[in-house]
Structure formats: C-alpha cells, structure tokens
Design an enzyme around this catalytic site. Structure first.
Site, PDB file in Angstrom:
ATOM      1  N   GLN A  77       2.644   7.225  15.607  1.00 41.50           N
ATOM      2  CA  GLN A  77       1.936   8.502  15.748  1.00 41.50           C
ATOM      3  C   GLN A  77       1.621   9.067  14.362  1.00 41.50           C
ATOM      4  O   GLN A  77       2.345   8.819  13.402  1.00 41.50           O
ATOM      5  CB  GLN A  77       2.785   9.502  16.532  1.00 41.50           C
ATOM      6  CG  GLN A  77       4.166   9.689  15.938  1.00 41.50           C
ATOM      7  CD  GLN A  77       5.044  10.650  16.730  1.00 41.50           C
ATOM      8  OE1 GLN A  77       4.641  11.169  17.758  1.00 41.50           O
ATOM      9  NE2 GLN A  77       6.234  10.909  16.227  1.00 41.50           N
ATOM     10  N   ASN A 137      -6.419   9.500   8.159  1.00 43.85           N
ATOM     11  CA  ASN A 137      -7.538   8.636   8.590  1.00 43.85           C
ATOM     12  C   ASN A 137      -8.878   9.364   8.555  1.00 43.85           C
ATOM     13  O   ASN A 137      -9.059  10.370   9.238  1.00 43.85           O
ATOM     14  CB  ASN A 137      -7.305   8.128  10.016  1.00 43.85           C
ATOM     15  CG  ASN A 137      -6.084   7.234  10.108  1.00 43.85           C
ATOM     16  OD1 ASN A 137      -4.964   7.684   9.904  1.00 43.85           O
ATOM     17  ND2 ASN A 137      -6.300   5.965  10.415  1.00 43.85           N
ATOM     18  N   ARG A 193     -11.005  -1.499   9.817  1.00 45.28           N
ATOM     19  CA  ARG A 193     -10.403  -0.253  10.297  1.00 45.28           C
ATOM     20  C   ARG A 193     -10.917   0.057  11.701  1.00 45.28           C
ATOM     21  O   ARG A 193     -11.958  -0.433  12.123  1.00 45.28           O
ATOM     22  CB  ARG A 193     -10.699   0.888   9.324  1.00 45.28           C
ATOM     23  CG  ARG A 193      -9.757   0.829   8.145  1.00 45.28           C
ATOM     24  CD  ARG A 193      -9.950   1.972   7.187  1.00 45.28           C
ATOM     25  NE  ARG A 193     -11.001   1.715   6.222  1.00 45.28           N
ATOM     26  CZ  ARG A 193     -11.248   2.496   5.177  1.00 45.28           C
ATOM     27  NH1 ARG A 193     -10.512   3.560   4.985  1.00 45.28           N
ATOM     28  NH2 ARG A 193     -12.217   2.202   4.335  1.00 45.28           N
ATOM     29  N   TYR A 242       0.839  -1.206   0.000  1.00 48.54           N
ATOM     30  CA  TYR A 242       0.000   0.000   0.000  1.00 48.54           C
ATOM     31  C   TYR A 242       0.876   1.259   0.000  1.00 48.54           C
ATOM     32  O   TYR A 242       0.738   2.123  -0.869  1.00 48.54           O
ATOM     33  CB  TYR A 242      -0.888  -0.031   1.236  1.00 48.54           C
ATOM     34  CG  TYR A 242      -1.896   1.095   1.329  1.00 48.54           C
ATOM     35  CD1 TYR A 242      -3.038   1.107   0.531  1.00 48.54           C
ATOM     36  CD2 TYR A 242      -1.727   2.137   2.238  1.00 48.54           C
ATOM     37  CE1 TYR A 242      -3.985   2.115   0.638  1.00 48.54           C
ATOM     38  CE2 TYR A 242      -2.667   3.154   2.350  1.00 48.54           C
ATOM     39  CZ  TYR A 242      -3.792   3.139   1.555  1.00 48.54           C
ATOM     40  OH  TYR A 242      -4.726   4.153   1.662  1.00 48.54           O
ATOM     41  N   GLY A 261      -2.469   0.590  22.919  1.00 43.74           N
ATOM     42  CA  GLY A 261      -3.430   1.665  22.630  1.00 43.74           C
ATOM     43  C   GLY A 261      -2.835   3.056  22.762  1.00 43.74           C
ATOM     44  O   GLY A 261      -3.552   4.054  22.699  1.00 43.74           O
ATOM     45  N   THR A 305      -1.086   6.862  18.212  1.00 43.20           N
ATOM     46  CA  THR A 305      -2.059   7.934  17.944  1.00 43.20           C
ATOM     47  C   THR A 305      -2.462   7.978  16.475  1.00 43.20           C
ATOM     48  O   THR A 305      -1.728   7.526  15.591  1.00 43.20           O
ATOM     49  CB  THR A 305      -1.489   9.321  18.325  1.00 43.20           C
ATOM     50  OG1 THR A 305      -0.416   9.636  17.418  1.00 43.20           O
ATOM     51  CG2 THR A 305      -1.014   9.354  19.764  1.00 43.20           C
TER      52      THR A 305
END
Ligand code: NAD
Ligand code: UDP
Ligand code: UDP
Length: 324
Positions: free
Chosen positions: A279, A177, A189, A148, A210, A213
């Site tokens: 990030q 995004n 996603r 990609y 998690g 970012t």
C-alpha cells in the site's frame, strides 16, 4: 514564481519528469541546462525546446564530476521504473550516491540551492499508512528494489550531511507515483503498461491479485510542487511528500484504463515482483501548509490526457511506440 531569471541545472532533464520541469522553468524565463546520459530519457522529450536560446542540452553521466556554472540544481537523474533500475542495479546505486556527491560538490563550490528528487520508496513496504515524512520506513536492504530504495535513502543522508556540515541550501522532495505524457511507452511502469496494452487490445497484466494500492499524481501537479519547494526560504529543507493522496488498487486502475480507452482488453494475472509494496498513499499535510500546494488534476482527467498522448505516439511510431 520569482521574476528574477536564474541559470538552472536539471539532471535527468531528458526523462519524463525532467523534460516537463525544463519546459516549466523555461516558461518562467530561466536559463536551463539539461544534463542526461539518455539511459531512460530520450532526445525526443526535449526536441521541442532545442530552438530556445535559453535552453542547452549536455550528454553527461552524473556519476562523473561536472563543472558548470549555475545558480540552482534540480537533481532528477536516476531511472525510476523498477524494470529499468533493476536492469543494472550497481549503476542505479552509483547514480543515486555518486551522482548526489557530485551534484552536492557542485552546489557547494557554487553555493547553489539544490533539490533532490527523492521518492516514496524510502518508506519501502510501509507499515504506517498513510505515509508521513517522520516515518523512517520499512526497507529491505538486500533485495531487488534495494539499489533504488537504499540509493535514494543514502542520497537523502548526503543531502542532510552537506546541509549540516557545509551549510548547503537543500530541498528534498519525496515524490510518489507520478504519471502523464512523455512516460516511456515501454518503461514498465503500471500506467504506461496498462494504457499501451489497452490501446493495442492486448491483455492487461496485473501483478499479484491487483489488491495492492498506489496513489497517482498527474505530472503538471508534481512539477508545480517541485518548483514551489525550490522557491521556499532557506530554512525549508524537507523532506516533503509530493503526491496525490487519492489511493486506489491496481485492479481499479486497470478498470479505469479499460473504461477510458473503450478497450476490449481482458485482465490477466502475473506473479507479483519481489518486495512490491502492499500500500502507498502520501500524507501531504506538510506540503499543503508549507507550500500552499495540493494536486488539482483528478485521476480520470489525467488519465485521459495521458491516453491521448500515447494514442498520438502510436499513430506516429506504430504499435510498439518505438521508432522503426
Ligand atoms: P525517467 O527514467 O524518465 O528519467 C530519469 C532520467 O535520468 C532519464 O532521462 C535518464 O536517462 C537520466 N539518467 C539516469 N541515470 C543517469 C546518469 N547516471 N546520469 C545522467 N542522467 C541519468 O524517470 P522519471 O519518472 O522522470 O524520474 C525522475 C526522477 O524522479 C528520478 O530521480 C526518480 O527517482 C524520481 N521519482 C519519480 C517518480 C515517478 O513516479 N515518476 C516517483 C518517485 C521519484
Ligand atoms: N564536484 C563536481 N563539480 C564541482 C565540484 C565538485 O562534480 O564543481 C564533485 C567532485 O568530483 C567531488 C565531489 O563533487 O569529488 C564532492 O565535492 P566536495 O567538494 O564535497 O568533496 P571533495 O572534492 O573535497 O572530495
Ligand atoms: N504493476 C502491474 N502491472 C504492470 C506494471 C506494474 O500490476 O504491468 C503493479 C506493480 O506490481 C505495482 C504497481 O503496479 O504493484 C505499481 O508499479 P510501478 O512499477 O508503476 O511502480 P512502483 O510503485 O512499484 O515503483
């Protein structure tokens, strides 16, 4: 927006972003030709447009030549979810690279303006933060995401070489995004996963701890940015970042989705996918100054609209979000 009606080709027009773009262009009075091979897109996404005499749909794979007559091309064809683009990575590179060559060849024959849906993935796992357009990126050329990332980078190269060599009028948007209604419920996603899981009361799958970012842009804002870029004078080629600069951790996103859905889902932690960027946040100074554009829809508002969409889908199609 120009009041002159044009014939506009949208490749990937039955996908998430493409379907919103087709809708917006029709509302502006243009003729729209939607081309899609339905790899990740769905006829349902454009079913409501089918009766419009200005709208036409063609099943076609952009890795093959396409001979049609249009004034403008938005090249969006390419799976965008890591799960989908890694499913058949060779086809992903072909779609980006052969697809770009064919659409640029078409634009060259027609002297049509052409816009490329590029991506923040051209910055890879960025070592400069936030990302500005003059940053060349930090991309693994041989990893799982490379089909990609490198496919999109090569497509940008082709756009700029056709611009320099054949004086094509190009526009390159680097999209960060984006989320909203008509994301595929099983597309893998993060926004669609978290909302589908929260609505079903299932555990919310956080990859890694998690702390990575992302910055999420609502679809309507993104489409306004794409159209504004296409409308710019010929000297504006981009690349230009389009996205929402409000950055949050994936854990914060999960907590926001739980709160807005009122879900009792718990958080579970799963391994981080290969080369998952740590990030990501766009610097949109250039988009602000060149296009007079900036996002308007705040994350909570956008999430509420997206949750409402997935609730309707669940009520129509059942918990899996798929037709039986
Ligand atoms: P999507 O998967 O919903 O849409 C892609 C569409 O392209 C689908 O309808 C699919 O069937 C079609 N397609 C795939 N391969 C094709 C081929 N060979 N020939 C014809 N059609 C083909 O994804 P999306 O989120 O709507 O993304 C649209 C474009 O925007 C993609 O190029 C993507 O790389 C880019 N982009 C999206 C995001 C995002 O967050 N949504 C971010 C960066 C870039
Ligand atoms: N092409 C297309 N539609 C057109 C014109 C060209 O699909 O209307 C494709 C064709 O497959 C060609 C590619 O675009 O291979 C690149 O075209 P270009 O004119 O740049 O290259 P050439 O035909 O000289 O190889
Ligand atoms: N992610 C997650 N849980 C999921 C899906 C994704 O924690 O169920 C994470 C993923 O690892 C990444 C981020 O959310 O760090 C965004 O993933 P997505 O696939 O939406 O897009 P990306 O920005 O990675 O292309």
């Amino acid at each position: 927006m120009s009041i002159v009606s044009r014939r506009i080709l949208v490749t990937g027009g039955a996908g998430f972003l493409g379907s919103h773009l087709c809708e917006r262009l029709l509302e502006a009075g243009h003729d729209v030709l939607c081309v899609d091979n339905y790899f990740t897109g769905r006829r349902d996404n454009v079913a409501h447009l089918i009766g419009n005499p200005r709208f036409e749909v063609m099943r076609h794979d952009v890795t093959f030549p396409l001979y049609v007559e249009v004034d403008e091309i938005y090249n969006l064809a390419c799976p965008a979810s890591p799960v989908h683009y890694q499913h058949d990575p060779v086809q992903t590179t072909k779609t980006s690279v052969h697809g770009a060559i064919n659409m640029l060849g078409l634009a060259k024959r027609l002297r049509a303006r052409i816009l490329q849906a590029s991506t923040s993935e051209v910055y890879g796992d960025p070592q400069v933060h936030p990302q500005r357009e003059d940053y060349w990126g930090h991309v693994n050329p041989i990893g799982y995401r490379s089909c990609y990332d490198e496919g999109k980078r090569c497509a940008e190269t082709l756009f700029f070489d056709y611009h320099r060599q054949h004086r094509l009028r190009i526009k390159v948007a680097r999209i960060f995004n984006t989320y909203g209604p008509r994301m595929h419920p099983n597309d893998g996603r993060v926004v669609s996963n978290f909302i589908m899981q929260a609505l079903a009361g299932e555990p919310i799958t956080i990859y890694g701890d998690g702390s990575q970012t992302r910055s999420f842009c609502y679809v309507d804002d993104l489409i306004s940015g794409l159209v504004a870029l296409m409308e710019t004078e010929d000297a504006v080629t981009g690349p230009i970042n389009l996205g929402n600069p409000v950055e949050l951790s994936i854990r914060e996103l999960a907590e926001a989705v739980i709160e807005l859905t009122g879900s009792s889902s718990e958080l579970v932690f799963a391994p981080l996918p290969h080369d998952d960027p740590v990030q990501r946040r766009p610097d949109i100074t250039l988009a602000r100054s060149t296009l007079g554009w900036q996002p308007r829809v705040a994350l909570r508002e956008g999430l509420q609209r997206t949750i409402a969409y997935f609730e309707r889908l669940r009520d129509e199609l059942g918990p899996s979000g798929r037709k039986p």
